[in-house]
Structure formats: structure tokens, C-alpha cells
Design an enzyme around this catalytic site. Sequence first.
Site, PDB file in Angstrom:
ATOM      1  N   SER A 210     -10.945  -6.045   9.824  1.00 42.34           N
ATOM      2  CA  SER A 210     -12.193  -5.541   9.246  1.00 42.34           C
ATOM      3  C   SER A 210     -12.977  -6.710   8.675  1.00 42.34           C
ATOM      4  O   SER A 210     -12.393  -7.684   8.208  1.00 42.34           O
ATOM      5  CB  SER A 210     -11.920  -4.538   8.118  1.00 42.34           C
TER       6      SER A 210
ATOM      7  N   ARG B 224       1.964   1.459  10.403  1.00 39.06           N
ATOM      8  CA  ARG B 224       1.496   1.827   9.053  1.00 39.06           C
ATOM      9  C   ARG B 224       2.687   1.728   8.109  1.00 39.06           C
ATOM     10  O   ARG B 224       3.585   2.580   8.132  1.00 39.06           O
ATOM     11  CB  ARG B 224       0.908   3.238   9.049  1.00 39.06           C
TER      12      ARG B 224
ATOM     13  N   ARG C 204       0.843  -1.197   0.000  1.00 40.72           N
ATOM     14  CA  ARG C 204       0.000   0.000   0.000  1.00 40.72           C
ATOM     15  C   ARG C 204       0.877   1.245   0.000  1.00 40.72           C
ATOM     16  O   ARG C 204       1.835   1.342   0.765  1.00 40.72           O
ATOM     17  CB  ARG C 204      -0.932   0.002   1.220  1.00 40.72           C
TER      18      ARG C 204
ATOM     19  N   ARG D 232       0.529  -4.956  12.519  1.00 32.67           N
ATOM     20  CA  ARG D 232      -0.322  -4.319  13.528  1.00 32.67           C
ATOM     21  C   ARG D 232      -0.612  -5.267  14.690  1.00 32.67           C
ATOM     22  O   ARG D 232      -0.719  -4.840  15.852  1.00 32.67           O
ATOM     23  CB  ARG D 232      -1.629  -3.842  12.892  1.00 32.67           C
TER      24      ARG D 232
ATOM     25  N   GLU E 274      -7.402   0.094  14.558  1.00 31.57           N
ATOM     26  CA  GLU E 274      -7.921  -0.996  13.719  1.00 31.57           C
ATOM     27  C   GLU E 274      -6.915  -2.137  13.551  1.00 31.57           C
ATOM     28  O   GLU E 274      -5.768  -1.909  13.181  1.00 31.57           O
ATOM     29  CB  GLU E 274      -8.304  -0.456  12.344  1.00 31.57           C
TER      30      GLU E 274
END
Length: 425
Positions: free
Chosen positions: A351, A276, A261, A388, A348
Site C-alpha cells: 500500500s 493473514r 496485528r 504475503r 493486497e
Amino acid sequence: MIDLRLLREDPDRVRASQRARGEDVALVDALLSADERRRSSGVRFDELRSEQKSLGKLIPKATPEERAELLKKAEQLKADVKEAEAAQNDADEETKRLASQLGNLVHPDVPVGGEEDFVVLETHGTIRDFGAEGFEPKDHLELGEALGAIDVERGAKVSGSRFYYLTGVGALLELALVNAAIAQATEAGFTPMLTPALVRPRAMEGTGFLGQAAENVYHLEKDDYYLVGTSEVPLAAYHMDEILDADKLPLRYAGFSPCFRREAGTYGKDTRGIFRVHQFDKVEMFSYVAPEDAENEHKRLLDWEKQWLTGLELPFQVIDVASGDLGASASRKYDCEAWIPTQGKYRELTSASNCDGFQARRLSVRMRDGKKVQPLATLNGTLCAVPRTIVAILENHQLADGSVRVPEVLRPYLGGRELLEPVAK
């Protein structure tokens, strides 16, 4: 892609969905207009083709005098058919172009608003009081460096910012997490999958990642390949252009892949450590189900994520993501956010998204139930985004001496190790 029949029958619902997403409502009327041109030009083309075929049958039977007139008419019809076909193709392309810009219909129960307008549905676990334990918690990077587990300095030297090495017990911890996640998914009935990290444009576009999310996608222009940001993409495209038997549903896959990403628009956010990053590994759950089973499957995916985080002994909350933060493909999304002690907030980790028939229509994945063929529903849920999850484990399970307690669920995958201990320098 939404059902165009629904668009025609209930355009106000689609307008309301666009409004809730904070997207352009005028797109709905433009699409309605293009769809009307597409259908009317299709009717015009079919009528002319029918007339052309009828005329073709008359010519051999005509007298010499009649034939000349019929041939002249046939020549004009040929030109008209060609013109009508071009108009039909243009209208069809315009309809597809506009439809591809329209997000999925937002579920009526989704909270309306932006990123901060989510609703907390559940809270699990107990947040540790480090003050009562007599020490100040360290952040994951300080812990990881002391454990010989994380090296961001050399990651930046080799690849730039937001890259890292997992070393020693850090690498072993990743492998333990991946194996434990795949074991849980397999026990739940998912088929383990190792998926491609490079996909063609149709796979990326079909899953909805070349719209508003395109800025975060890496594109290899020379070869026209995209690097996936999640194995959701190759898993959604796995049955592209196929018709699946309804009695074989649900089909559930657990994909493990590297993910990439660009993190565009996040300048200055989470720059420390590995929360991140540009490249990471992830275990993703993906389901193909009948449309009527989609909402129940969504809850099942969430339950599997809650089981995973509970097994890791992490305090977390479940949120109902607001309409403006859903992404193009999801009609509803639940996030599980783990408590990060040094940040003093939930972040987060997983999801779970219900995409209904949105991706299936774009990728032409259908189901056959008797004689009826129709789009099915697709859903996806992150089980373990590795970096994460490592952040949450290190910070929540740290001890005063800088060591980290290993959650019991991971110990079999770490040779029975109960502690990760600082390495001598």
C-alpha cells in the site's frame, strides 16, 4: 488531525469527506461548536488577564481609600480569571477529543464507497495458465511444507492460530527479501532504519491507529505500551515535536520491523497458511515532504512498489482504494495486489498512502521555510510485507515437480540459488 481553520472556512468539504468515509457527519458540527467555545473562551481569558495586569499596576499608586476598593476588585478578577481558564481548558480538551475522532480529508479523486468499490488503475505482468502447462497449482502452504520452508502446525502449538515458523529455505527466503528490499530502498535514497516494536500511546494515537483501527492493536496494559502493526508508527514519531528545515526535505526512511496485528473481525478469513497472521516482518518506506510535494511523492512511492513487484516477476494490479477503506490517516491510498493462483484473484501485497498534514499535526512535526513554520506532509508505503510476498512467490513461480523458481532479483541474496527444491522426508 485536520486543519481547524479549513474546518471553519469550508465545513461542507469536511462533511462531504465524513460522508464519503461512511463516518458520522454530526461530528463536524460538534467540533465546530467546540472550536467556537475554545476560541471565545480564549478571548475571554485574555481580556480578563489583561484587565488583571492593568489593575495590578494601579494598586501600588492608589490612595488608601482607593486601594481597598481595587483590592476587592482584584480578588473578584482572580476568581473570574480562574473560572475563564478552566472554561478555556475544558473547551480546548473537548476540541482535541472531537478532532482526534475525525478522519483525514478524502482526496476529491478517491472513488466513493466501501472495500469492494476500488478502481483498477493498472495491470502488470501475465497470469500463468497452469492448465496449459499440464498441472494443477499447489497452494503456498502445501509448497512451503514440501520445501521445508513453512511450519504452521508447530506455530499453532507454541503460540496459537495464525502463528508460524519459517524454516530452512523459508527463513533464507525472508532474509533475501528483506535484504533485497532494503537494497532497493537505499539505492532510491532512503535511510535504512531498524525501529522499535513497542511505542508509547502518543506515537500510536498520533499516527491514527487508536481510532477505528484500535481493535487490531495489541496493548500491553501493565506498561502502557503498544505493539506496532507497522514501522510507519515509529517512523512517523521519529521527528515528533521537531521543526525540520524545509531545505533538508524530503526525508526518506526505510524501516524494517516485526509487526503485530490482532486481526479482529477476520474470523474465518484466510485461516490456511501465512497470508493473514498475527506477527510478521515488513520493510516500510516513509517520507517527510513539503505539503506541495505530497502528491508527487505519493506517485514516487507507488513507482518504487511497482519496481519491486516487477523485479519479483509477479503479476499484479494497482487499485485506487475507495473512501470507506482508507483508514483514518490517509487522504488517498493505492494498493498493489498480486495474483494468487490458487485463490484465483488479486490480493493486497503493498500500500502507498498520502497522509498530507494529518499525522504531522497530531505529532507536532513541522517545517521551517524562512520565517514560516507549518506542518509538513507524511507518506508511507509498504515495500515488502514478508509472509504475503512469500505466498505470492511460491504460488506464481512453482514448477510441476513442486520446486519453486527463484526470481533473478533475489538470487544474489540466496547464494545464487535458482530453485527452491522439495526436501526429502
